[in-house]
Design a protein around this motif. Structure first.
Motif, PDB file in Angstrom:
ATOM      1  N   ALA A 367       0.839  -1.186   0.000  1.00 26.16           N
ATOM      2  CA  ALA A 367       0.000   0.000   0.000  1.00 26.16           C
ATOM      3  C   ALA A 367       0.877   1.240   0.000  1.00 26.16           C
ATOM      4  O   ALA A 367       2.021   1.203   0.428  1.00 26.16           O
ATOM      5  N   SER A 368       0.313   2.322  -0.500  1.00 28.00           N
ATOM      6  CA  SER A 368       1.045   3.582  -0.448  1.00 28.00           C
ATOM      7  C   SER A 368       0.938   4.138   0.969  1.00 28.00           C
ATOM      8  O   SER A 368       0.151   3.660   1.784  1.00 28.00           O
ATOM      9  N   ALA A 373      -1.712   4.758   6.178  1.00 33.78           N
ATOM     10  CA  ALA A 373      -2.187   5.621   7.257  1.00 33.78           C
ATOM     11  C   ALA A 373      -3.680   5.411   7.478  1.00 33.78           C
ATOM     12  O   ALA A 373      -4.145   5.347   8.610  1.00 33.78           O
ATOM     13  N   ALA A 374      -4.436   5.267   6.371  1.00 32.87           N
ATOM     14  CA  ALA A 374      -5.881   5.075   6.505  1.00 32.87           C
ATOM     15  C   ALA A 374      -6.201   3.743   7.165  1.00 32.87           C
ATOM     16  O   ALA A 374      -7.172   3.631   7.908  1.00 32.87           O
ATOM     17  N   THR A 378      -0.188  -2.015   7.924  1.00 30.24           N
ATOM     18  CA  THR A 378      -0.309  -2.731   6.661  1.00 30.24           C
ATOM     19  C   THR A 378      -1.333  -3.847   6.767  1.00 30.24           C
ATOM     20  O   THR A 378      -1.482  -4.653   5.865  1.00 30.24           O
ATOM     21  N   HIS A 379      -2.022  -3.919   7.902  1.00 26.78           N
ATOM     22  CA  HIS A 379      -3.112  -4.887   8.039  1.00 26.78           C
ATOM     23  C   HIS A 379      -4.424  -4.161   7.816  1.00 26.78           C
ATOM     24  O   HIS A 379      -4.673  -3.143   8.452  1.00 26.78           O
ATOM     25  N   HIS A 380      -5.237  -4.704   6.933  1.00 21.72           N
ATOM     26  CA  HIS A 380      -6.533  -4.078   6.712  1.00 21.72           C
ATOM     27  C   HIS A 380      -7.473  -4.497   7.845  1.00 21.72           C
ATOM     28  O   HIS A 380      -7.560  -5.679   8.170  1.00 21.72           O
TER      29      HIS A 380
ATOM     30  N   SER C  36     -15.632  -2.176  11.630  1.00 22.16           N
ATOM     31  CA  SER C  36     -14.391  -1.449  11.409  1.00 22.16           C
ATOM     32  C   SER C  36     -13.779  -1.874  10.090  1.00 22.16           C
ATOM     33  O   SER C  36     -13.634  -3.057   9.805  1.00 22.16           O
ATOM     34  N   SER C  37     -13.469  -0.913   9.264  1.00 26.28           N
ATOM     35  CA  SER C  37     -12.919  -1.191   7.946  1.00 26.28           C
ATOM     36  C   SER C  37     -12.165   0.046   7.487  1.00 26.28           C
ATOM     37  O   SER C  37     -12.130   1.059   8.187  1.00 26.28           O
ATOM     38  N   ALA C  38     -11.546  -0.052   6.309  1.00 27.73           N
ATOM     39  CA  ALA C  38     -10.804   1.069   5.769  1.00 27.73           C
ATOM     40  C   ALA C  38     -10.740   0.889   4.270  1.00 27.73           C
ATOM     41  O   ALA C  38     -10.953  -0.216   3.781  1.00 27.73           O
ATOM     42  N   PRO C  39     -10.454   1.958   3.528  1.00 25.79           N
ATOM     43  CA  PRO C  39     -10.334   1.808   2.075  1.00 25.79           C
ATOM     44  C   PRO C  39      -9.328   0.711   1.732  1.00 25.79           C
ATOM     45  O   PRO C  39      -8.302   0.573   2.373  1.00 25.79           O
ATOM     46  N   VAL C  40      -9.649  -0.063   0.711  1.00 28.22           N
ATOM     47  CA  VAL C  40      -8.797  -1.189   0.337  1.00 28.22           C
ATOM     48  C   VAL C  40      -7.674  -0.665  -0.562  1.00 28.22           C
ATOM     49  O   VAL C  40      -7.928   0.114  -1.473  1.00 28.22           O
TER      50      VAL C  40
END
Lengths: 590, 278, 263
Positions: A367-368, A373-374, A378-380, C36-40
């Motif tokens: 990921a960038s 940061a979002a 690095t774990h979604h 809870s989630s975030a943009p992929v």
């Protein structure tokens, strides 16, 4: 700049400093032991020393897998022909044994190249290995002799020993051929697994004669590798047979030929996918032994710099499953009565696609900065759930189950059971599938709530549930379809060409996967010839990144298929001269 | 026929190309060989300087202070020439060695005594390569095989010492050893050591509790005259010293060097081989 | 012809739906309903879409009749005389698209490149603690077999409170008051993906050597974690580890069944 100069080397320094004096004192004695140059030079075709040894070893291994996998295939097929009375099988088995003769020379040639490269490019390491393994190398040569001789008997005696007890003897020869081949492979596995997992107590100072031969061979990863390779060779043999059939199918001129090679391709694919289903089991065992042997090695393999290799592997296995199922679904087009299963295909495909998606979900994502940061790392936060072992095991087991269902439909397509309890049995089969899927899912979800050691045990239960279901459903199916009424014969040969390309892709993918896994197995040694015993001090001691490794693998696979293509072509050539009079009608009607 | 063969070739080549492409587009991680530098006594000066340079810019962490101009002197390019003039009577090599293993012994005008004893971070052999590197900054490399022979022995002794369990009997503690390792970098005792903190002889006759507090909570109050150095003394001695060692040390300081072992207060007698040689 | 029954339209619908699911539903929809989630990340979306495309193609080409009707519009557009205009548009649109994608790939951008950072890099077999070698392989927490557990936990608590809270937070969730300034953010010990996945020796190594001690695959190591070996003693670190596990309720990873049961 220097995270590399971290922990290991720090201690190394002190030890080196301390050892320096001792070394100086002992120098004259040691100097006599290592006289020759440590490494030979190689610079041809833009390859360095490691590139040369890589190609030689990989091609030797691929041909060795060919000459181990195909006899297994041949001997099983011969047995089916012998006990089932269908001459088609006998002809098929012989056709393959003919290819073996050429493949044997190729194996031997690449083996010789490998040995010459080892002894000229890595002379010191080679003498170290021979110092430990010399007796097993002599045995290896002897077994190889027996193996070749058995092969000659097997092939040239095919028509002489055709009937009765002589045929049984001939089949026995085929079994012996496999026994010799397997023994040869086990010995060679001893050498390479020693490099991965040398027995405890062996250090850099241990002189080769002090290492007991059997303990060196019977090391921690020897048996797991043996079993893993044995199964993989069956898969490989089937895949190569499938590729051969696809090639001949596509270049066939008559319907009879097409029918024969269509059927051969189906058989090869069946064996390949069938063995593939149990392969993960052996893989778990090997992985576990590697972790047991060295946690550092295990983490390097699964979570360290090689972790991305497993995403590629997931992608390749996804292709294998999709292509294998695709071949079956396309094949249903030539079976009368298969139309009734068409509506299920899209749901099975959905399961497969979801399975591949889960399996290919990386635990650590590329990921960038903004994306990291979002995600807060690095774990979604959501997809991370799919990135761990529990999810992946569940996915792959459901994919295996789906593939098995495809086979079952394919088998059932043109047959109508006549036994009275057929309906109940079918429902029972459905129930078995449902229960198995539930068990797999339940263990998968439960796996999130237990510690790792228990979770690893779960993966075994999941695979066991699938295997039991497969055995149970198959047994029921065999009983149920006894004397079944036919809805029409399979129209062998009526396959669109794209199905044959799927077979080719399957074979290439299998081969490439072998190259990739070989890179993983040998790459986790990192900068060691023998893990934590003999250090690689050449300039190629670093372990290459996936990109360069993939390029090397592709070169090896391309070379292999180039040579195999030549063997196939030679096979066709001799067939033309030998089989011309009897004609192509032997393919039968099916 | 040719068309079919070309199609087959194309299929195989495309499959390989796709795999190769995917493996190449993901970020590439190559597993480098951990740098393990062999230090041998018979190395040429150039090799030693090379290793020293790696250390200086690497694990030694020297650049964190040297070269910034404010915390520590800028020594690159000049260390080899100024070293001989700093301390009259000390050779360049002796001075550089001392500034690594006892950095506060000589503080360059305008700087604070903040540098740590580097022998706690690196082996003696490594330190000698640093000396060689520093000598090469404008001077001539004089580090030689003799230095490494002694260094190797010292490293072995250090390894052996690290493996020993801490003593439990105060009377068996080598107090002079503790002073040497922990105290004399800043405090003077028996004519040895530095002047960052008050000389330890001043403690003679004080109460056990007072000295204990001075060691465990060193910055609670500061001795008169040492205000510039307030807060310099580390607070970790309560953890680094075993209870028996602490007790022996306090007794020793209370009584001005009475109990156990070396009562004459001379520190130099059993100095480690690495220190007394240059 | 009914558009909804046209295979190529169905394929397009499936692809668009899949994209919406990956990009918007997972990224932005789930947080709306409290998951809870975030943009992929783009790379993952690309990967998922490739799989879906392959799946769609497999579906439509698995049956001869379906494949024919799937390809019919394509064939028609390329061959029928009355489709000249759409054909011409396609011939322009496809190269333009390829050009646009190439431009997107090669143009300069100011974002840092995507990085591959292994969150759990392989630990070395051996480390040094202030110069003293320690073998990590097979190393168990020595405090688990000696002394009183209450004391260890009390010591660990005080050390955690003094040293760790600013970043890892008083709830151990990686939300300390310094945390927002860091990238990568401090580890969240309450997550099932951290402590239960690791052996205690691994945790020990990470505390002792911190961000600077990460191997290459753990880089770019902009991790702000200090190397604690110069500040804490070994037993203090081990006590802190016990406290971490005790407080979060996780068990450390072990590799031997017997030991696994012992915990």
């Amino acid at each position: 700049m220097n995270s590399k100069l971290s922990a290991i080397s720090r201690h190394g320094w002190i030890a080196w400093g301390a050892a320096a004096v001792a070394f100086l004192a002992a120098a004259p004695a040691l100097a006599q032991q290592f006289t020759g140059p440590e490494y030979g030079e190689f610079a041809l075709f833009g390859l360095d020393r490691r590139g040369a040894i890589w190609i030689a070893a990989q091609l030797h291994l691929l041909f060795a897998a060919f000459v181990l996998g195909v006899p297994m295939f041949a001997v099983v097929i011969e047995a089916i022909g012998m006990f089932g009375g269908d001459q088609r099988y006998d002809k098929l088995a012989k056709e393959f044994t003919r290819l073996l003769l050429v493949a044997y020379s190729a194996t031997a040639i690449w083996g010789a190249i490998l040995v010459f490269f080892l002894s000229t490019l890595y002379p010191n390491f080679w003498s170290y290995l021979t110092g430990i393994f010399a007796p097993s190398m002599w045995l290896y040569a002897g077994l190889f002799f027996f193996e070749s001789f058995t092969l000659y008997l097997y092939y040239y005696g095919w028509d002489a020993w055709k009937k009765g007890i002589a045929k049984k003897f001939h089949w026995g020869l085929g079994i012996m051929l496999n026994v010799w081949g397997t023994a040869v492979m086990f010995i060679a596995n001893g050498w390479l697994t020693y490099m991965m997992s040398p027995p405890e107590g062996v250090t850099a100072e241990t002189a080769p004669p002090q290492i007991e031969l059997w303990s060196a061979i019977n090391n921690a990863t020897w048996m797991p590798i043996n079993i893993h390779r044995l199964l993989a060779n069956v898969v490989f043999g089937g895949a190569i047979v499938g590729a051969y059939a696809a090639y001949r199918f596509l270049t066939s001129k008559t319907d009879d030929e097409r029918a024969h090679y269509d059927w051969m391709g189906y058989t090869g694919n069946f064996i390949a996918i069938g063995a593939l289903i149990v392969l993960p089991f052996a893989g778990y065992w090997l992985g576990r032994e590697i972790y047991e042997f060295s946690q550092t090695m295990g983490i390097t393999m699964m979570g360290g710099f090689m972790s991305w290799l497993w995403i590629i592997q997931a992608f390749l296995i996804g292709i294998l499953f999709l292509a294998g199922n695709y071949y079956l679904w396309v094949g249903m087009g030539r079976i009368p009565g298969a139309e009734r299963f068409q509506p299920y295909i899209k749901w099975m495909l959905l399961v497969l696609v979801l399975g591949v998606i889960v399996w290919a979900t990386p635990n650590t994502m590329i990921a960038s900065r903004d994306e990291i940061a979002a995600m807060g790392g690095t774990h979604h936060p959501f997809l991370g759930v799919l990135g761990v072992m529990s999810a992946k095991n569940t996915a792959v087991n459901l994919m295996i189950l789906t593939t098995f269902l495809s086979f079952l439909m394919y088998r059932r397509a043109n047959r109508e059971p006549v036994v009275a309890w057929a309906r109940a049995a079918t429902m029972l089969q459905g129930l078995a599938f449902a229960v198995c899927a539930l068990v797999v899912l339940a263990y998968g979800i439960w796996g999130y709530f237990v510690e790792a050691i228990v979770r690893i045990g779960f993966s075994v239960y999941q695979v066991l549930a699938v295997l039991v279901t497969i055995l149970f459903v198959t047994a029921l199916d065999v009983l149920m379809l006894r004397g079944a009424r036919s809805r029409g014969t399979i129209r062998w040969g009526h396959m669109p060409p794209r199905s044959q390309y799927a077979l080719l892709v399957l074979a290439v993918t299998f081969t490439w996967l072998m190259g990739l896994m070989g890179f993983a197995r040998s790459g986790i040694r990192q900068h060691w010839h023998v893990y934590e015993v003999i250090r690689d001090t050449s300039e190629q001691a670093f372990t290459p990144a996936l990109g360069p490794a993939a390029t090397m693998i592709s070169i090896c696979v391309a070379l292999f298929f180039g040579l195999v293509g030549m063997i196939f072509w030679l096979g066709g050539l001799s067939e033309k001269s030998a089989d011309q009079p009897s004609g192509a009608t032997a393919a039968g009607t099916g | 026929m040719l068309r079919t063969n070309l199609k087959i070739l194309f299929t195989v080549a495309m499959t390989l190309a796709v795999f190769t492409f995917i493996a190449n587009v993901i970020p590439q991680v190559q597993s480098a060989v951990p740098e393990e530098i062999e230090i041998r006594a018979d190395m040429t000066p150039d090799e030693l300087v090379g290793i020293g340079e790696t250390l200086y810019f690497g694990v030694g962490g020297c650049t964190a202070c040297h070269g910034l101009g404010t915390r520590a002197p800028d020594i690159l390019g000049v260390a080899g020439t100024v070293c001989a003039t700093r301390n009259p009577g000390q050779s360049c090599k002796e001075y550089l060695w001392e500034s690594l293993v006892s950095p506060v012994s000589y503080i360059v005008e305008g700087f604070q005594p903040i540098m740590l004893d580097q022998s706690r971070l690196m082996s003696q052999a490594e330190l000698w390569t640093l000396v060689a590197f520093l000598e090469a900054q404008g001077g001539e490399v004089t580090v030689g095989p003799d230095d490494f022979a002694a260094a190797a022995a010292a490293d072995e002794a250090a390894l052996a010492a690290a493996a020993e369990p801490p003593p439990t009997d105060p009377s068996a503690v080598d107090v002079m050893g503790i002073l040497r390792v922990h105290c004399l970098a800043c405090h003077a005792y028996g004519g040895q050591g530095a002047m960052v903190g008050p000389p330890l002889e001043e403690l003679t006759g004080r109460s056990y509790e007072e000295i204990e507090r001075g060691i465990l909570e060193p910055n609670a109050d500061t001795a008169a005259g040492y205000e510039p150095f307030a807060g310099v003394m580390p607070t970790y001695y309560g953890d680094q010293l075993a209870p028996a060692e602490l007790e022996a040390l306090i007794q020793f300081l209370m009584e001005g060097g009475a109990p156990g072992g070396s009562t004459d207060g001379s520190v130099g007698d059993d100095a480690p081989p690495g220190e007394d040689r240059p | 012809m009914n558009l909804r029954r046209q295979p190529i339209v169905q394929a397009a619908v499936v692809l668009v739906a899949a994209y919406v699911l990956f990009e918007y539903v997972i990224g932005y929809g789930l947080p709306l309903v409290g998951v809870s989630s975030a943009p992929v990340p783009q790379t993952v979306i690309l990967q998922y879409m490739a799989i879906v495309i392959v799946g769609v193609l497999v579906y439509f080409s698995a049956d001869e009749a379906r494949w024919k009707s799937f390809m019919q519009p394509v064939r028609d557009t390329l061959t029928l005389p009355d489709r000249r205009v759409p054909r011409g548009l396609l011939m322009v649109a496809i190269p333009v698209m390829a050009g646009w994608m190439t431009y997107q790939n090669v143009r300069l951008s100011f974002g840092a490149p995507a990085t591959l950072r292994s969150i759990h890099p392989a630990p070395p077999g051996e480390i040094t603690f202030r110069g003293e070698p320690i073998t990590l392989t097979g190393l168990e927490n020595p405090l688990r077999s000696s002394g009183s557990m209450e004391e260890h936990i009390a010591l660990g608590r005080s050390i955690y409170t003094v040293n760790c809270v600013p970043c890892h937070g008083d709830r151990m969730d990686g939300e300390g008051h310094f945390a927002p300034a860091f990238n990568p953010v401090p580890a969240d010990f309450t997550s099932g993906g951290v402590l239960p996945q690791l052996t205690e020796s691994f945790v020990f190594w990470r505390i002792v050597k911190g961000g600077p001690g990460l191997p290459t695959e753990g880089t770019p190591w902009d991790s702000a974690m200090p190397a604690w070996e110069n500040i804490l003693e070994q037993h203090e670190i081990w006590a802190t580890i016990i406290y971490l596990y005790e407080q979060t309720g996780f068990s450390p990873r072990t590799w031997h069944e017997a030991e696994g049961e012992a915990h």
